[in-house]
Write a protein that holds these residues in place. Structure first.
Motif, short mmCIF file in Angstrom:
data_model
loop_
_atom_site.label_atom_id
_atom_site.label_comp_id
_atom_site.label_asym_id
_atom_site.label_seq_id
_atom_site.Cartn_x
_atom_site.Cartn_y
_atom_site.Cartn_z
N GLN A 136 -4.68 12.08 4.99
CA GLN A 136 -4.82 11.70 6.16
C GLN A 136 -4.64 10.10 6.17
OE1 GLN A 136 -8.38 12.66 8.19
NE2 GLN A 136 -7.52 12.17 10.22
N GLU A 137 -3.84 9.55 7.00
CA GLU A 137 -4.11 8.03 7.37
C GLU A 137 -4.93 7.64 8.31
OE1 GLU A 137 -0.33 4.70 7.95
OE2 GLU A 137 -0.02 6.78 8.66
N HIS A 138 -5.42 6.53 8.26
CA HIS A 138 -6.45 6.03 9.00
C HIS A 138 -6.05 4.47 9.43
CE1 HIS A 138 -9.53 9.10 8.62
NE2 HIS A 138 -9.29 9.16 7.45
N ASP A 139 -6.05 4.24 10.80
CA ASP A 139 -5.39 2.88 11.18
C ASP A 139 -6.44 2.58 12.10
OD1 ASP A 139 -4.19 0.60 11.99
OD2 ASP A 139 -2.51 1.35 12.21
N GLN A 140 -7.30 1.55 11.56
CA GLN A 140 -8.44 1.09 12.57
C GLN A 140 -8.02 -0.33 13.05
OE1 GLN A 140 -11.01 3.21 13.23
NE2 GLN A 140 -10.02 4.49 12.31
N GLY A 141 -6.85 -0.57 13.17
CA GLY A 141 -6.37 -2.13 13.34
C GLY A 141 -6.96 -3.04 12.74
N ARG B 192 0.94 -1.31 0.10
CA ARG B 192 0.00 -0.03 -0.07
C ARG B 192 0.67 1.21 0.04
NH1 ARG B 192 -2.63 -1.30 4.15
NH2 ARG B 192 -1.13 -0.13 5.48
N ASP B 193 2.13 1.26 0.67
CA ASP B 193 2.77 2.47 0.55
C ASP B 193 3.38 2.75 -0.65
OD1 ASP B 193 2.26 2.93 3.49
OD2 ASP B 193 3.83 1.79 4.25
N ALA B 194 3.96 1.74 -1.29
CA ALA B 194 4.62 1.88 -2.52
C ALA B 194 3.47 2.43 -3.49
CB ALA B 194 5.03 0.64 -3.18
N LEU B 195 2.06 1.97 -3.45
CA LEU B 195 1.02 2.50 -4.22
C LEU B 195 0.91 3.99 -3.73
CD1 LEU B 195 -1.10 2.17 -6.34
CD2 LEU B 195 -2.52 1.41 -4.33
N VAL B 196 0.64 4.16 -2.71
CA VAL B 196 0.74 5.80 -2.27
C VAL B 196 1.67 6.63 -2.75
CG1 VAL B 196 0.43 7.38 -0.33
CG2 VAL B 196 -0.85 5.27 -0.15
#
Length: 149
Positions: free
Chosen positions: A125-130, A109-113
């Motif tokens: 914004q980053e969202h981390d919902q576990g 995902r980070d490479a795609l971003v």
């Protein structure tokens, strides 16, 4: 009954935004050159309604993209499957989208971003919902929000 559909996106510069999304999604930019030449030759379309972009004639203020594996009409260049149409409107975008795309990656995902940023997207914004999910909200070059999961 089979329904055909396309997602229409208001824009300020349809061909440029179509180029961004075609590159982002791996889609093909539609080429309506043959249809436009036919309409011009028959006198059904004024020359002022046409412009060029990417070596193709396009309808001024409009640009479409389609999935490369989906069928399309060879006479018009218009896709018959997964398709986005960008249309210029006079007003600027002013608020959050009521509809947005979620782009999912089977890889990193980070490479795609990072790739989308190189194409002109901006991280919001980053969202981390576990365990419920992890995604980024980005904006395309015209400020339309979309998510990358």
């Amino acid at each position: 009954m089979t329904l055909n559909w396309k997602l229409v996106v208001d824009s300020r510069n349809a061909p440029v935004l179509a180029d961004f999304w075609a590159a982002a999604l791996g889609y093909v930019t539609e080429d309506p050159t043959a249809l436009i030449e036919q309409l011009l030759a028959a006198g059904h379309l004024p020359e002022a309604a046409v412009t060029e972009h990417g070596g193709h004639k396009i309808f001024r203020g409009f640009a479409g993209i389609r999935h490369p594996d989906d069928p399309f009409d060879a006479a018009s260049g218009v896709g018959k499957g997964r398709r986005l149409l960008f249309q210029d409107v006079p007003e600027e975008k002013t608020t959050k989208n009521r509809l947005h795309l979620d782009v999912h990656s089977e890889g990193n995902r980070d490479a795609l971003v990072a790739r989308l940023e190189q194409l002109g997207a901006t991280r919001v914004q980053e969202h981390d919902q576990g365990p419920a999910g992890h995604w980024w909200v980005l904006r395309d070059p015209e400020g339309n929000e979309f998510c990358v999961a």
